[in-house]
Design an enzyme around this catalytic site. Structure first.
Site, PDB file in Angstrom:
ATOM      1  CG  ASN A  91      -1.924  -1.152   1.157  1.00  0.00           C
ATOM      2  OD1 ASN A  91      -2.361  -1.565   0.075  1.00  0.00           O
ATOM      3  ND2 ASN A  91      -2.220  -1.718   2.298  1.00  0.00           N
ATOM      4  NE  ARG A  92       3.445   6.512  -3.218  1.00  0.00           N
ATOM      5  CZ  ARG A  92       3.671   7.476  -2.344  1.00  0.00           C
ATOM      6  NH1 ARG A  92       3.085   7.498  -1.173  1.00  0.00           N
ATOM      7  NH2 ARG A  92       4.509   8.463  -2.630  1.00  0.00           N
ATOM      8  CB  THR A  93       2.731   2.505   4.234  1.00  0.00           C
ATOM      9  OG1 THR A  93       2.672   1.074   4.293  1.00  0.00           O
ATOM     10  CG2 THR A  93       1.340   3.093   4.079  1.00  0.00           C
TER      11      THR A  93
END
Length: 93
Positions: free
Chosen positions: A71-73
């Site tokens: 999730n692009r974190t």
């Protein structure tokens, strides 16, 4: 390069002359023979730096490490040179 080469152990300096770094060699015996010949060559004198031996000294001001996550974190950690070491900070992805 001269100062760094001179600071290395004698065996490492001899190996720099004897070993054609990163080239294919036929056998371990070939390397051993080349080292023995180099030891004879420099038996009575200091091992001078070969013209082909050198490098660069890099002094980083900043290093960043990135580790991907779902999730692009992603994790991003930066090390910033400071007067007394490094400041470590977390960056937003």
């Amino acid at each position: 390069s001269d100062a760094y080469f001179a600071s290395r152990p004698r065996g490492s300096r001899l190996s720099a002359w004897a070993s054609p770094q990163s080239t294919v060699v036929a056998s371990r015996a070939e390397l051993d023979d080349a080292l023995a010949a180099t030891e004879r060559r420099f038996a009575e004198r200091e091992v001078d730096r070969p013209a082909f031996w050198g490098g660069f000294r890099l002094v980083p001001e900043r290093l960043e490490f990135w580790q991907g996550r779902r999730n692009r974190t992603h994790d991003r950690i930066a090390y910033l040179r400071a007067a007394a070491g490094w400041n470590i900070v977390r960056l937003a992805p």
